[in-house]
Design a protein around this motif. Structure first.
Motif, PDB file in Angstrom:
ATOM      1  N   ARG A  84      48.217  33.533  40.365  1.00  0.00           N
ATOM      2  CA  ARG A  84      47.826  32.256  40.990  1.00  0.00           C
ATOM      3  C   ARG A  84      46.883  32.491  42.165  1.00  0.00           C
ATOM      4  NH1 ARG A  84      52.574  28.727  42.255  1.00  0.00           N
ATOM      5  NH2 ARG A  84      50.878  27.322  42.759  1.00  0.00           N
ATOM      6  N   THR A  85      46.974  33.687  42.766  1.00  0.00           N
ATOM      7  CA  THR A  85      46.024  33.950  43.854  1.00  0.00           C
ATOM      8  C   THR A  85      44.602  34.095  43.297  1.00  0.00           C
ATOM      9  OG1 THR A  85      46.429  36.333  43.804  1.00  0.00           O
ATOM     10  CG2 THR A  85      47.745  35.040  45.361  1.00  0.00           C
ATOM     11  N   ALA A  86      44.498  34.485  42.015  1.00  0.00           N
ATOM     12  CA  ALA A  86      43.158  34.577  41.401  1.00  0.00           C
ATOM     13  C   ALA A  86      42.530  33.181  41.345  1.00  0.00           C
ATOM     14  CB  ALA A  86      43.267  35.183  40.005  1.00  0.00           C
ATOM     15  N   ILE A  87      43.356  32.182  41.037  1.00  0.00           N
ATOM     16  CA  ILE A  87      42.859  30.794  41.005  1.00  0.00           C
ATOM     17  C   ILE A  87      42.520  30.344  42.420  1.00  0.00           C
ATOM     18  CG2 ILE A  87      43.473  28.394  40.444  1.00  0.00           C
ATOM     19  CD1 ILE A  87      45.429  29.628  38.322  1.00  0.00           C
ATOM     20  N   PHE A  88      43.395  30.696  43.362  1.00  0.00           N
ATOM     21  CA  PHE A  88      43.221  30.276  44.754  1.00  0.00           C
ATOM     22  C   PHE A  88      41.895  30.792  45.332  1.00  0.00           C
ATOM     23  CE2 PHE A  88      44.603  31.073  49.313  1.00  0.00           C
ATOM     24  CZ  PHE A  88      44.539  29.748  49.692  1.00  0.00           C
ATOM     25  N   VAL A  89      41.593  32.061  45.111  1.00  0.00           N
ATOM     26  CA  VAL A  89      40.343  32.593  45.683  1.00  0.00           C
ATOM     27  C   VAL A  89      39.125  32.020  44.955  1.00  0.00           C
ATOM     28  CG1 VAL A  89      41.337  34.668  46.721  1.00  0.00           C
ATOM     29  CG2 VAL A  89      40.489  34.779  44.392  1.00  0.00           C
ATOM     30  N   CYS A  90      39.306  31.695  43.680  1.00  0.00           N
ATOM     31  CA  CYS A  90      38.215  31.036  42.943  1.00  0.00           C
ATOM     32  C   CYS A  90      37.969  29.645  43.540  1.00  0.00           C
ATOM     33  CB  CYS A  90      38.586  30.952  41.460  1.00  0.00           C
ATOM     34  SG  CYS A  90      37.266  30.324  40.419  1.00  0.00           S
ATOM     35  N   PRO A 130      32.041  35.638  53.451  1.00  0.00           N
ATOM     36  CA  PRO A 130      31.564  36.967  53.859  1.00  0.00           C
ATOM     37  C   PRO A 130      31.983  38.078  52.898  1.00  0.00           C
ATOM     38  CG  PRO A 130      33.331  36.204  55.328  1.00  0.00           C
ATOM     39  CD  PRO A 130      32.974  35.052  54.435  1.00  0.00           C
ATOM     40  N   ARG A 131      33.195  37.968  52.361  1.00  0.00           N
ATOM     41  CA  ARG A 131      33.688  39.011  51.448  1.00  0.00           C
ATOM     42  C   ARG A 131      32.785  39.109  50.215  1.00  0.00           C
ATOM     43  NH1 ARG A 131      39.907  38.473  49.283  1.00  0.00           N
ATOM     44  NH2 ARG A 131      39.301  38.264  47.106  1.00  0.00           N
ATOM     45  N   THR A 132      32.435  37.946  49.659  1.00  0.00           N
ATOM     46  CA  THR A 132      31.609  37.946  48.452  1.00  0.00           C
ATOM     47  C   THR A 132      30.211  38.460  48.758  1.00  0.00           C
ATOM     48  OG1 THR A 132      32.865  36.019  47.715  1.00  0.00           O
ATOM     49  CG2 THR A 132      30.829  36.485  46.535  1.00  0.00           C
ATOM     50  N   ALA A 179      40.141  41.812  38.114  1.00  0.00           N
ATOM     51  CA  ALA A 179      38.988  40.891  38.179  1.00  0.00           C
ATOM     52  C   ALA A 179      39.375  39.447  38.446  1.00  0.00           C
ATOM     53  CB  ALA A 179      38.200  40.973  36.875  1.00  0.00           C
ATOM     54  N   GLY A 180      40.528  39.022  37.966  1.00  0.00           N
ATOM     55  CA  GLY A 180      40.928  37.621  38.158  1.00  0.00           C
ATOM     56  C   GLY A 180      39.853  36.682  37.639  1.00  0.00           C
ATOM     57  N   LEU A 181      39.444  35.733  38.478  1.00  0.00           N
ATOM     58  CA  LEU A 181      38.378  34.797  38.095  1.00  0.00           C
ATOM     59  C   LEU A 181      37.099  35.156  38.851  1.00  0.00           C
ATOM     60  CD1 LEU A 181      40.422  31.457  37.986  1.00  0.00           C
ATOM     61  CD2 LEU A 181      39.900  33.049  36.121  1.00  0.00           C
ATOM     62  N   ASP A 193      42.050  43.811  34.215  1.00  0.00           N
ATOM     63  CA  ASP A 193      43.031  43.006  34.941  1.00  0.00           C
ATOM     64  C   ASP A 193      44.355  43.005  34.191  1.00  0.00           C
ATOM     65  OD1 ASP A 193      44.201  41.386  36.843  1.00  0.00           O
ATOM     66  OD2 ASP A 193      42.680  39.832  36.762  1.00  0.00           O
ATOM     67  N   HIS A 194      45.367  42.531  34.890  1.00  0.00           N
ATOM     68  CA  HIS A 194      46.681  42.349  34.289  1.00  0.00           C
ATOM     69  C   HIS A 194      46.510  41.480  33.037  1.00  0.00           C
ATOM     70  CE1 HIS A 194      50.811  41.123  33.801  1.00  0.00           C
ATOM     71  NE2 HIS A 194      51.142  42.087  34.633  1.00  0.00           N
ATOM     72  N   PRO A 195      47.156  41.863  31.915  1.00  0.00           N
ATOM     73  CA  PRO A 195      46.942  41.122  30.665  1.00  0.00           C
ATOM     74  C   PRO A 195      47.138  39.610  30.783  1.00  0.00           C
ATOM     75  CG  PRO A 195      48.209  43.114  30.249  1.00  0.00           C
ATOM     76  CD  PRO A 195      48.036  43.029  31.731  1.00  0.00           C
ATOM     77  N   ALA A 196      48.153  39.179  31.539  1.00  0.00           N
ATOM     78  CA  ALA A 196      48.420  37.730  31.625  1.00  0.00           C
ATOM     79  C   ALA A 196      47.284  37.006  32.343  1.00  0.00           C
ATOM     80  CB  ALA A 196      49.750  37.489  32.341  1.00  0.00           C
ATOM     81  N   THR A 197      46.809  37.598  33.442  1.00  0.00           N
ATOM     82  CA  THR A 197      45.705  36.976  34.183  1.00  0.00           C
ATOM     83  C   THR A 197      44.445  36.986  33.323  1.00  0.00           C
ATOM     84  OG1 THR A 197      46.636  37.934  36.200  1.00  0.00           O
ATOM     85  CG2 THR A 197      44.422  37.017  36.363  1.00  0.00           C
ATOM     86  N   GLN A 198      44.225  38.104  32.644  1.00  0.00           N
ATOM     87  CA  GLN A 198      42.989  38.232  31.876  1.00  0.00           C
ATOM     88  C   GLN A 198      42.930  37.244  30.704  1.00  0.00           C
ATOM     89  OE1 GLN A 198      41.461  41.943  29.568  1.00  0.00           O
ATOM     90  NE2 GLN A 198      40.479  41.781  31.558  1.00  0.00           N
ATOM     91  N   GLY A 234      40.369  42.077  46.631  1.00  0.00           N
ATOM     92  CA  GLY A 234      41.525  41.170  46.686  1.00  0.00           C
ATOM     93  C   GLY A 234      42.725  41.658  45.911  1.00  0.00           C
ATOM     94  N   VAL A 235      42.842  42.952  45.671  1.00  0.00           N
ATOM     95  CA  VAL A 235      43.942  43.476  44.856  1.00  0.00           C
ATOM     96  C   VAL A 235      44.842  44.422  45.652  1.00  0.00           C
ATOM     97  CG1 VAL A 235      44.538  44.670  42.708  1.00  0.00           C
ATOM     98  CG2 VAL A 235      42.430  43.332  42.820  1.00  0.00           C
ATOM     99  N   VAL A 236      44.227  45.255  46.496  1.00  0.00           N
ATOM    100  CA  VAL A 236      44.991  46.291  47.221  1.00  0.00           C
ATOM    101  C   VAL A 236      46.227  45.727  47.927  1.00  0.00           C
ATOM    102  CG1 VAL A 236      44.846  47.886  49.204  1.00  0.00           C
ATOM    103  CG2 VAL A 236      43.085  47.927  47.408  1.00  0.00           C
TER     104      VAL A 236
END
Ligand code: SAM
Length: 303
Positions: A8-14, A77-79, A103-105, A124-129, A179-181
């Motif tokens: 869900r954090t992948a969606i959030f940062v997107c 700035p991160r991007t 990779a997320g989104l 990426d994690h299979p579920a996220t991917q 955004g993974v570490v």
């Protein structure tokens, strides 16, 4: 992450990048693709921030909108720093393989012109991917090739997943670890960095985003999650706790021991100031960093 459910954090940062597009660090940052990966419910807080209508919202909706606004400040700035490092390595130094770790989104395969000549591996994690692939099904990559490599960095071998996807360890690679570490335990960060080094030919570049230790940030995050739980607000971060933070010296040491020399390491607050991007959440910005390291260790054949 909840078992079987994408991040869900992948969606959030997107959502954060969709908010920032055309509003923050204009001229250096843009991400028009981010909103195309989001569903109608996910776009509601994004559009409230962009339209300046968050004051009309209440409760959970207001919370969601203010959260994505804060996230956008970090994303700009991160991007920018990561996009520019990738573009420099690919177009400036001719590196032709890019691996997005977790990779997320991440929209780079569909939007970053520098990738036109590159083969991009989205790991990426299979579920996220699986979710990311469904969301991006209608989009055409700008990358020369986009290959998906499902892998759980904690329980599965990254080298095998990349090898099966066609990654060439004898040619240089740009590794993007954004955004993974923080979501990995120290031992898993060490193990992943070890494999990354083993799969790196000289000239490879690792771009890693990490969080520095901060008692205040830790307490702040805990409080936010507590208030959200009490208010029965379902937050993106509740199921994805931070598990590791690193000082710049510790990150440099971890990488140096694996053949990577850190050439740049900047905090997001300084970067945001230089870009003229908002810095309302200066503490969060100050705790986030991006390091760019070059692989100077032994060639894969000798390891
Ligand atoms: C905050 S998102 C960042 C996504 C993307 N890199 C970005 O910056 O937009 C965290 C990502 O880490 C990934 N992740 C977390 N734990 C993982 C694991 N054990 N194996 C693989 N990926 C993982 C999640 O699936 C998610 O895509």
């Amino acid at each position: 992450m909840k078992p079987g459910q994408g991040s869900r954090t992948a969606i959030f940062v997107c959502q954060g990048r969709a908010v920032a597009d055309g509003r923050m660090a204009v001229g250096r940052f843009s991400d028009a693709v981010a909103r195309r990966l989001l569903g109608p419910d996910e776009l509601r807080p994004v559009d409230a921030v962009r339209d300046g209508t968050t004051r009309r919202l209440e409760g959970r909706e207001r919370w969601a909108a203010e959260s994505v606004r804060a996230c956008a400040e970090i994303m700009a700035p991160r991007t920018v720093m990561i996009d520019e490092a990738v573009a420099d390595a690919v177009t400036g130094q001719g590196v032709q393989q890019v691996v997005l770790l977790g990779a997320g989104l991440d929209t780079r395969p569909w939007r970053l012109p520098a990738l036109e000549s590159a083969k991009v591996f989205s790991a990426d994690h299979p579920a996220t991917q699986a979710e990311a692939r469904t969301r991006a099904a209608e989009l055409t990559p700008v990358a020369r090739r986009l290959v998906f490599a499902p892998v759980d960095l904690i329980t599965e071998p990254l080298d095998a997943a990349l090898g099966a996807a066609g990654h060439d360890r004898t040619a240089p690679t740009v590794w993007v670890w954004e955004g993974v570490v923080p979501y990995l335990r120290k031992a898993d960060v060490v193990a992943t960095a070890t494999v990354v080094a083993r799969q790196s030919a000289p000239g490879s570049v690792l771009v890693v985003n990490y969080q520095t230790p901060s008692l205040r940030a830790g307490i702040g995050r805990g409080l936010v999650n507590l208030v959200a739980r009490l208010g029965r607000i379902d937050t993106a971060t509740a199921d994805e706790p931070w598990r590791s933070t690193w000082t710049p010296a510790a990150m440099a040491g971890l990488l140096a021991a694996r053949g990577f020399t850190v050439e740049q390491d900047a905090d997001l607050l300084s970067l945001a100031r230089r870009l003229g991007s908002p810095t309302v959440h200066s503490r969060s910005l100050g705790n986030g960093r991006v390091a760019i390291a070059r692989f100077t260790g032994p060639a894969p054949a000798s390891r």
